[in-house]
Enzyme design. Structure first.
Site, PDB file in Angstrom:
ATOM      1  N   ASP A  55       0.834  -1.207   0.000  1.00 51.19           N
ATOM      2  CA  ASP A  55       0.000   0.000   0.000  1.00 51.19           C
ATOM      3  C   ASP A  55       0.867   1.255   0.000  1.00 51.19           C
ATOM      4  O   ASP A  55       1.680   1.454   0.899  1.00 51.19           O
ATOM      5  CB  ASP A  55      -0.875  -0.006   1.262  1.00 51.19           C
ATOM      6  CG  ASP A  55      -1.782   1.213   1.349  1.00 51.19           C
ATOM      7  OD1 ASP A  55      -2.773   1.259   0.590  1.00 51.19           O
ATOM      8  OD2 ASP A  55      -1.489   2.121   2.146  1.00 51.19           O
ATOM      9  N   TYR A  60       2.942  10.161  -0.149  1.00 56.23           N
ATOM     10  CA  TYR A  60       3.969   9.663   0.772  1.00 56.23           C
ATOM     11  C   TYR A  60       5.347  10.151   0.332  1.00 56.23           C
ATOM     12  O   TYR A  60       5.763   9.933  -0.812  1.00 56.23           O
ATOM     13  CB  TYR A  60       3.944   8.130   0.871  1.00 56.23           C
ATOM     14  CG  TYR A  60       2.695   7.577   1.544  1.00 56.23           C
ATOM     15  CD1 TYR A  60       1.802   8.417   2.212  1.00 56.23           C
ATOM     16  CD2 TYR A  60       2.413   6.221   1.519  1.00 56.23           C
ATOM     17  CE1 TYR A  60       0.666   7.915   2.829  1.00 56.23           C
ATOM     18  CE2 TYR A  60       1.283   5.707   2.126  1.00 56.23           C
ATOM     19  CZ  TYR A  60       0.406   6.571   2.777  1.00 56.23           C
ATOM     20  OH  TYR A  60      -0.723   6.067   3.370  1.00 56.23           O
ATOM     21  N   SER A 162     -10.502   5.537   1.480  1.00 48.80           N
ATOM     22  CA  SER A 162      -9.854   5.549   2.788  1.00 48.80           C
ATOM     23  C   SER A 162     -10.408   6.711   3.594  1.00 48.80           C
ATOM     24  O   SER A 162     -10.658   7.787   3.035  1.00 48.80           O
ATOM     25  CB  SER A 162      -8.344   5.720   2.599  1.00 48.80           C
ATOM     26  OG  SER A 162      -7.708   5.723   3.861  1.00 48.80           O
TER      27      SER A 162
HETATM   28  N1  LIG Z   1      -5.110   5.959   4.620  1.00 48.83           N
HETATM   29  C1  LIG Z   1      -4.485   6.756   5.433  1.00 48.83           C
HETATM   30  O1  LIG Z   1      -4.897   7.903   5.665  1.00 48.83           O
HETATM   31  C2  LIG Z   1      -3.243   6.252   6.103  1.00 48.83           C
HETATM   32  C3  LIG Z   1      -2.622   7.006   7.127  1.00 48.83           C
HETATM   33  C4  LIG Z   1      -1.496   6.473   7.741  1.00 48.83           C
HETATM   34  C5  LIG Z   1      -0.992   5.233   7.332  1.00 48.83           C
HETATM   35  N2  LIG Z   1      -1.602   4.554   6.316  1.00 48.83           N
HETATM   36  C6  LIG Z   1      -1.104   3.233   5.855  1.00 48.83           C
HETATM   37  O2  LIG Z   1      -0.861   2.402   6.965  1.00 48.83           O
HETATM   38  C7  LIG Z   1       0.500   1.957   6.933  1.00 48.83           C
HETATM   39  C8  LIG Z   1       0.974   1.714   8.322  1.00 48.83           C
HETATM   40  O3  LIG Z   1       0.953   2.910   9.096  1.00 48.83           O
HETATM   41  P1  LIG Z   1       1.990   3.113  10.277  1.00 48.83           P
HETATM   42  O4  LIG Z   1       3.359   3.223   9.731  1.00 48.83           O
HETATM   43  O5  LIG Z   1       1.485   4.187  11.149  1.00 48.83           O
HETATM   44  O6  LIG Z   1       1.852   1.651  10.983  1.00 48.83           O
HETATM   45  P2  LIG Z   1       2.120   1.022  12.378  1.00 48.83           P
HETATM   46  O7  LIG Z   1       2.449  -0.407  12.054  1.00 48.83           O
HETATM   47  O8  LIG Z   1       1.000   1.328  13.311  1.00 48.83           O
HETATM   48  O9  LIG Z   1       3.428   1.757  12.958  1.00 48.83           O
HETATM   49  C9  LIG Z   1       4.678   1.551  12.380  1.00 48.83           C
HETATM   50  C10 LIG Z   1       5.739   2.186  13.262  1.00 48.83           C
HETATM   51  O10 LIG Z   1       5.902   1.374  14.440  1.00 48.83           O
HETATM   52  C11 LIG Z   1       7.292   1.199  14.659  1.00 48.83           C
HETATM   53  N3  LIG Z   1       7.580   0.007  15.469  1.00 48.83           N
HETATM   54  C12 LIG Z   1       8.197   0.034  16.669  1.00 48.83           C
HETATM   55  N4  LIG Z   1       8.323  -1.198  17.173  1.00 48.83           N
HETATM   56  C13 LIG Z   1       7.798  -2.042  16.292  1.00 48.83           C
HETATM   57  C14 LIG Z   1       7.647  -3.466  16.257  1.00 48.83           C
HETATM   58  N5  LIG Z   1       8.064  -4.251  17.267  1.00 48.83           N
HETATM   59  N6  LIG Z   1       7.040  -3.998  15.212  1.00 48.83           N
HETATM   60  C15 LIG Z   1       6.609  -3.232  14.209  1.00 48.83           C
HETATM   61  N7  LIG Z   1       6.727  -1.870  14.175  1.00 48.83           N
HETATM   62  C16 LIG Z   1       7.323  -1.280  15.212  1.00 48.83           C
HETATM   63  C17 LIG Z   1       7.879   1.144  13.261  1.00 48.83           C
HETATM   64  O11 LIG Z   1       9.264   1.397  13.353  1.00 48.83           O
HETATM   65  P3  LIG Z   1      10.312   1.000  12.182  1.00 48.83           P
HETATM   66  O12 LIG Z   1       9.915   1.751  10.966  1.00 48.83           O
HETATM   67  O13 LIG Z   1      11.623   1.443  12.761  1.00 48.83           O
HETATM   68  O14 LIG Z   1      10.278  -0.476  11.957  1.00 48.83           O
HETATM   69  C18 LIG Z   1       7.099   2.267  12.588  1.00 48.83           C
HETATM   70  O15 LIG Z   1       7.669   3.529  12.875  1.00 48.83           O
HETATM   71  C19 LIG Z   1       1.214   3.064   6.163  1.00 48.83           C
HETATM   72  O16 LIG Z   1       2.456   2.667   5.637  1.00 48.83           O
HETATM   73  C20 LIG Z   1       0.213   3.349   5.081  1.00 48.83           C
HETATM   74  O17 LIG Z   1       0.264   2.373   4.072  1.00 48.83           O
HETATM   75  C21 LIG Z   1      -2.708   5.043   5.713  1.00 48.83           C
END
Ligand SMILES: NC(=O)c1ccc[n+]([C@@H]2O[C@H](COP(=O)([O-])OP(=O)(O)OC[C@H]3O[C@@H](n4cnc5c(N)ncnc54)[C@H](OP(=O)(O)O)[C@@H]3O)[C@@H](O)[C@H]2O)c1
Length: 304
Positions: A55, A60, A162
């Site tokens: 995704d 981004y 979304s």
């Molecule tokens: N539609 C929308 O409006 C919208 C908005 C936001 C996001 N999204 C989508 O959702 C996806 C995920 O969002 P998100 O990045 O906020 O997801 P998340 O999985 O909730 O958070 C990811 C963050 O957690 C950290 N983290 C710390 N410890 C971890 C562990 N043990 N395991 C896994 N992660 C750990 C990661 O660090 P590291 O990077 O250092 O591994 C990363 O910074 C995005 O990439 C995007 O595709 C959509």
């Protein structure tokens, strides 16, 4: 239980079989500013963890050195260096946020944005194009017309939205010829509104796939709790994590996946070790009582 249409076993159906994806996906919100070797390594980790849905979004990269489009451009470079990868994944992108407007879902904008995404990614077709956030000034008939046109032209296989409310989804669906395949709400043990605001119910009513963004609440569920509510949730997740010998992050994703709408958590981690760690969620089954205990911790109250 009946499996929707002809989606192969083990895959989650988005839009009554329009697309079939593995139970966890990988997201590219944070996929920017990496050297190309690191970009390949994180893509490898996502593939090895079993993710098939990738995704991204045109926006981004905004706020980083590469700016708007940077994540798509980086992933486009990965694709160009990996013949065969394009056909192994379900590639989803989003359009419709245009700072500082802030939103534009006019047909002309969405069509142009999709074409720009295809160019940055170096591909002919997106598997899934999603409207990133609802544009309150776009009539749903116009959004539907844009999706229909892009589908007729072969530029998108399926359409999604979304951050739409349930009523906004219904209004859009009423105008669509191409059936909507997916919704993408923010959903995690710290963001439980979709359970009761009608979004997950509508997904089950209409056979729409649910892609859960920020399943670890943007990392807040993986680190030290920031407030009392997070502390309550984390304490329960930690108990189940110790019991299963997996990380708290894996339990948090298993909690998201346990809902009957079968949400596909979009793993946001950009470190390969974190991707491997969180992907262990697919082997965790929470009992009914355990699932409710997490919800009660989030609410700070027993279920009535
Ligand atoms: N539609 C929308 O409006 C919208 C908005 C936001 C996001 N999204 C989508 O959702 C996806 C995920 O969002 P998100 O990045 O906020 O997801 P998340 O999985 O909730 O958070 C990811 C963050 O957690 C950290 N983290 C710390 N410890 C971890 C562990 N043990 N395991 C896994 N992660 C750990 C990661 O660090 P590291 O990077 O250092 O591994 C990363 O910074 C995005 O990439 C995007 O595709 C959509």
């Amino acid at each position: 239980m009946e499996r929707p249409h002809d989606t192969p076993p083990g895959l989650v159906s988005l839009g009554r079989g329009a697309l079939g994806v593995a139970p966890m996906g990988w997201g590219m919100w944070r996929f920017t500013g990496l050297p190309i070797e690191a970009a390949h390594a994180i893509v490898d980790a996502a593939l090895e963890a079993g993710c098939t849905l990738f995704d991204t979004a045109d926006i981004y990269g905004l706020g980083t050195e590469g700016g708007f489009g940077a994540a798509e451009a980086l992933f486009g470079r990965v694709l160009s260096e990996r013949p065969g990868l394009r056909d192994r994944i379900i590639l989803a992108s989003k359009a419709g946020i245009q700072p500082p407007v802030p939103y534009d879902s006019s047909a002309a904008y969405l069509i142009g944005a999709c074409e720009a995404s295809l160019k940055r990614l170096g591909i002919e077709q997106l598997d899934l194009l999603q409207v990133h956030r609802p544009d309150l000034l776009a009539h749903p008939a116009e959004v539907a017309a844009a999706f229909d046109m892009l589908h007729r032209q072969g530029k998108v296989r399926a359409a999604g939205v979304s951050n739409y409310t349930a009523t906004q989804v219904r209004a859009l669906q009423a105008h669509m010829t191409l059936p909507l395949a997916s919704l993408q709400p923010e959903f995690s043990a710290l963001r439980t509104e979709p359970l009761e605001d009608g979004v997950l119910d509508l997904a089950m009513e209409r056979g729409l796939g649910v892609l859960a963004w920020s399943p670890l609440a943007g990392g807040r569920l993986a680190g030290p709790p920031a407030d009392e509510r997070a502390a309550r949730v984390v304490a329960v997740l930690d108990e189940f994590a110790a019991d299963r010998a997996v990380s708290r992050a894996a339990i948090a994703c298993a909690w998201v996946m346990a809902h009957p709408s079968r949400p596909v958590p979009l793993i946001g981690a950009q470190s390969p070790a974190h991707v491997r760690d969180v992907a262990r969620a697919t082997g965790v089954l929470l009992s009914r009582q355990e699932w409710y205990r997490v919800l009660e911790a989030e609410r700070g109250a027993r279920m009535p």
